[in-house]
Scaffold this motif. Structure first.
Motif, PDB file in Angstrom:
ATOM      1  N   ALA A 244      11.384   0.151   0.539  1.00 53.69           N
ATOM      2  CA  ALA A 244      10.963   1.289   1.358  1.00 53.69           C
ATOM      3  C   ALA A 244      12.166   2.120   1.772  1.00 53.69           C
ATOM      4  CB  ALA A 244      10.212   0.808   2.593  1.00 53.69           C
ATOM      5  N   GLY A 245      12.125   3.408   1.486  1.00 50.99           N
ATOM      6  CA  GLY A 245      13.162   4.317   1.930  1.00 50.99           C
ATOM      7  C   GLY A 245      12.761   5.007   3.224  1.00 50.99           C
ATOM      8  N   PRO A 246      13.542   5.979   3.682  1.00 49.36           N
ATOM      9  CA  PRO A 246      13.198   6.717   4.902  1.00 49.36           C
ATOM     10  C   PRO A 246      11.807   7.339   4.791  1.00 49.36           C
ATOM     11  CG  PRO A 246      15.436   7.213   4.238  1.00 49.36           C
ATOM     12  CD  PRO A 246      14.833   6.417   3.119  1.00 49.36           C
ATOM     13  N   GLY A 247      10.998   7.162   5.827  1.00 50.19           N
ATOM     14  CA  GLY A 247       9.667   7.733   5.843  1.00 50.19           C
ATOM     15  C   GLY A 247       8.648   6.979   5.013  1.00 50.19           C
ATOM     16  N   GLN A 248       9.016   5.809   4.502  1.00 50.30           N
ATOM     17  CA  GLN A 248       8.117   5.061   3.628  1.00 50.30           C
ATOM     18  C   GLN A 248       7.808   3.680   4.187  1.00 50.30           C
ATOM     19  OE1 GLN A 248      10.503   5.031   0.015  1.00 50.30           O
ATOM     20  NE2 GLN A 248       9.340   6.758  -0.819  1.00 50.30           N
ATOM     21  N   VAL A 249       6.706   3.113   3.715  1.00 48.91           N
ATOM     22  CA  VAL A 249       6.399   1.712   3.991  1.00 48.91           C
ATOM     23  C   VAL A 249       6.167   1.008   2.663  1.00 48.91           C
ATOM     24  CG1 VAL A 249       5.382   2.187   6.247  1.00 48.91           C
ATOM     25  CG2 VAL A 249       3.896   2.055   4.235  1.00 48.91           C
ATOM     26  N   ARG A 250       6.518  -0.282   2.645  1.00 51.37           N
ATOM     27  CA  ARG A 250       6.183  -1.104   1.487  1.00 51.37           C
ATOM     28  C   ARG A 250       5.004  -1.994   1.854  1.00 51.37           C
ATOM     29  NH1 ARG A 250      10.294  -5.367  -1.310  1.00 51.37           N
ATOM     30  NH2 ARG A 250       9.617  -6.661   0.453  1.00 51.37           N
ATOM     31  N   VAL A 251       4.066  -2.095   0.921  1.00 52.19           N
ATOM     32  CA  VAL A 251       2.849  -2.873   1.139  1.00 52.19           C
ATOM     33  C   VAL A 251       2.797  -4.015   0.129  1.00 52.19           C
ATOM     34  CG1 VAL A 251       0.328  -2.827   1.203  1.00 52.19           C
ATOM     35  CG2 VAL A 251       1.636  -0.817   1.963  1.00 52.19           C
ATOM     36  N   ARG A 252       2.561  -5.215   0.656  1.00 46.62           N
ATOM     37  CA  ARG A 252       2.268  -6.349  -0.229  1.00 46.62           C
ATOM     38  C   ARG A 252       0.784  -6.247  -0.575  1.00 46.62           C
ATOM     39  NH1 ARG A 252       0.897  -9.341  -3.570  1.00 46.62           N
ATOM     40  NH2 ARG A 252       1.485 -11.524  -3.893  1.00 46.62           N
ATOM     41  N   VAL A 253       0.492  -5.909  -1.823  1.00 48.91           N
ATOM     42  CA  VAL A 253      -0.872  -5.633  -2.250  1.00 48.91           C
ATOM     43  C   VAL A 253      -1.652  -6.932  -2.411  1.00 48.91           C
ATOM     44  CG1 VAL A 253      -2.300  -4.606  -4.062  1.00 48.91           C
ATOM     45  CG2 VAL A 253      -0.144  -3.511  -3.395  1.00 48.91           C
ATOM     46  N   THR A 254      -2.850  -6.966  -1.863  1.00 47.94           N
ATOM     47  CA  THR A 254      -3.735  -8.118  -2.032  1.00 47.94           C
ATOM     48  C   THR A 254      -4.915  -7.810  -2.955  1.00 47.94           C
ATOM     49  OG1 THR A 254      -4.964  -7.497  -0.049  1.00 47.94           O
ATOM     50  CG2 THR A 254      -3.166  -9.068   0.231  1.00 47.94           C
ATOM     51  N   ALA A 255      -5.296  -6.545  -3.059  1.00 51.45           N
ATOM     52  CA  ALA A 255      -6.416  -6.152  -3.909  1.00 51.45           C
ATOM     53  C   ALA A 255      -6.225  -4.707  -4.355  1.00 51.45           C
ATOM     54  CB  ALA A 255      -7.738  -6.294  -3.167  1.00 51.45           C
ATOM     55  N   ALA A 256      -6.686  -4.411  -5.567  1.00 48.85           N
ATOM     56  CA  ALA A 256      -6.626  -3.049  -6.106  1.00 48.85           C
ATOM     57  C   ALA A 256      -7.971  -2.709  -6.720  1.00 48.85           C
ATOM     58  CB  ALA A 256      -5.524  -2.927  -7.155  1.00 48.85           C
ATOM     59  N   GLY A 257      -8.525  -1.572  -6.334  1.00 50.31           N
ATOM     60  CA  GLY A 257      -9.812  -1.141  -6.863  1.00 50.31           C
ATOM     61  C   GLY A 257      -9.640  -0.249  -8.079  1.00 50.31           C
ATOM     62  N   LEU A 258     -10.525  -0.378  -9.065  1.00 52.79           N
ATOM     63  CA  LEU A 258     -10.453   0.426 -10.278  1.00 52.79           C
ATOM     64  C   LEU A 258     -11.375   1.639 -10.188  1.00 52.79           C
ATOM     65  CD1 LEU A 258     -10.385  -2.273 -13.106  1.00 52.79           C
ATOM     66  CD2 LEU A 258      -8.470  -1.254 -11.852  1.00 52.79           C
TER      67      LEU A 258
END
Length: 318
Positions: free
Chosen positions: A37-51
Motif C-alpha cells: 500500500a502506498g500513500p492514499g491506498q489500502v491493501r486488502v487480504r482477499v477472501t472472496a472474488a465475484g465473477l
C-alpha cells in the motif's frame, strides 16, 4: 512469473494471471510479489472474488483489452471482499482488520489487492462491509450492484410502474428485480423455462424470451408496461418499444440501440453500493450464490459463468 503448477513457496502471494488473451484456458495461478500500500491506498487480504461477464469479455482478445487499459501480463476479476491488512499514509476511515468490499479492475482474483478507497473511481475502491453481510455475498456487489443501481436510476420506477426486465435471472438481474420490487413496481422478467421458479422467488413474474416476446408480455399485462431494462441484448428493448414504452424509460447494459440511453456501473450515484449493502444486511435483499469454487478451479468457474445460464452469482474463494 512462476506458475504454481511448477513451484510455490510458502511465502508466495497467489494471483490469477494471463500471459496471453483468450478464454478460460489461458488463466493460471501464479506466484507474484505481494503488492504494498502506498500513500492514499489500502491493501486488502482477499477472501472472496465475484465473477462477472466483463471479466472474461475484456480479457478475451487484445483489442478489447486495450479499450479497458489492460496489457500483458494481466490479472483477472474485479469484485472482491476481504480484510484490510495494510494502510498507506494519508488514509483515514480505514484500519487494519476492517472488513471491506469493492472493485479492483482485472486483478481481484488474488491473495492481495491494493486500492484507493477515497479516489472515487469505480473498480479501484473499498467500502466497509456491514455486519450481517458475509464475504461471499459482499464479493458479488460492486459491478452488478453499480450496474443495477445505474439502470434503475434511468427508468425511475415507482408503485405505478410495470417494468419488463430482460435477462432477469442473471448476475445483474437478481439485483434489478429485487430493487424494482422494493421501489414498488410490478416486475415481469424474461428467462428460460428452467428459470421460472427462480424468478418467482425473487419477486418477478416470469416470461419466456425469444420470438413473440411482446405478445406474451401483452397477455401478462393487458394494461401495458411502463418501463424496460434490457440486461442481455436488444430483444427486451425492441419488445418494449413495440408495446409503446417511450425510449426515455428504456435502458440497456449489453448493447446500444439508437435513441435509448445505455447504462454502465460507472454511472451509479455516490453511495449506491453502501445502500445496497444495507438492504442485504437488513434482510430486504438477498444475493443468490449459484456456485463457489476454490481459486484452484478458476477455469471451471469462468467456464460456468461464461455460459450465461447461471442463476445468480459465481464466487471464487481464496
Amino acid at each position: 512469473m512462476q506458475k504454481l503448477s511448477d513451484q510455490l513457496s510458502t511465502s508466495g502471494s497467489r494471483a490469477v494471471r494471463l500471459d496471453s488473451f483468450g478464454g478460460p484456458e489461458v488463466l493460471e495461478i501464479c506466484e507474484v510479489p505481494a503488492p504494498q500500500a502506498g500513500p492514499g491506498q489500502v491493501r486488502v487480504r482477499v477472501t472472496a472474488a465475484g465473477l462477472n461477464p466483463m471479466d472474461w469479455f475484456m480479457t478475451a482478445d487484445a483489442d478489447t483489452a486495450v479499450r479497458f487499459g489492460l496489457s500483458l501480463p494481466a490479472g483477472f476479476g474485479t469484485d472482491y471482499a476481504g480484510v484490510v491488512d495494510q494502510v498507506g499514509d494519508g488514509v483515514t476511515g480505514f484500519a487494519p482488520g476492517d472488513r471491506v468490499f469493492g472493485g479492483a479492475l482485472s486483478r481481484a482474483v488474488a491473495d492481495f489487492v491494493v486500492v484507493d478507497p477515497t479516489g472515487g473511481i469505480a473498480a479501484n475502491e473499498a467500502h466497509h462491509t456491514p455486519d450481517g453481510v458475509d464475504d461471499r455475498t459482499a464479493a458479488t456487489l460492486t459491478i452488478a450492484g453499480r450496474t443495477a443501481s445505474a439502470a434503475l436510476a434511468v427508468v425511475e420506477l415507482g408503485p405505478d410502474d410495470t417494468v419488463l426486465i430482460g435477462g432477469a435471472a442473471g448476475g445483474v438481474g437478481v439485483f434489478v428485480v429485487q430493487m424494482a420490487r422494493i421501489a414498488g413496481a410490478r416486475v415481469i422478467g424474461t428467462g428460460s423455462a428452467t428459470s421460472a421458479d427462480f424468478l418467482r422467488a425473487l419477486g418477478a413474474e416470469p416470461v419466456a424470451y425469444g420470438d413473440g416476446l411482446a405478445d406474451r408480455v401483452r397477455a401478462l399485462a393487458p394494461r401495458g408496461i411502463t418501463a424496460a431494462i434490457d440486461l442481455h441484448g436488444m430483444e427486451t428493448a425492441h419488445a418494449a418499444r413495440a408495446l409503446g414504452v417511450p425510449d426515455t424509460r428504456i435502458t440497456t447494459i449489453a448493447a446500444q440501440v439508437d435513441g435509448i440511453t445505455p447504462t454502465n456501473g460507472a454511472n451509479a450515484a455516490p453511495g449506491a453500493l453502501e445502500k445496497l449493502a444495507r438492504l442485504i444486511a437488513t434482510g430486504r435483499l438477498r444475493v443468490p450464490i449459484a456456485a463457489s469454487f476454490p481459486v484452484e478451479q478458476i477455469r471451471a468457474a469462468v467456464e460456468l459463468q461464461a455460459g450465461r445460464h447461471v442463476k445468480g452469482k459465481v464466487v471464487i474463494d481464496l
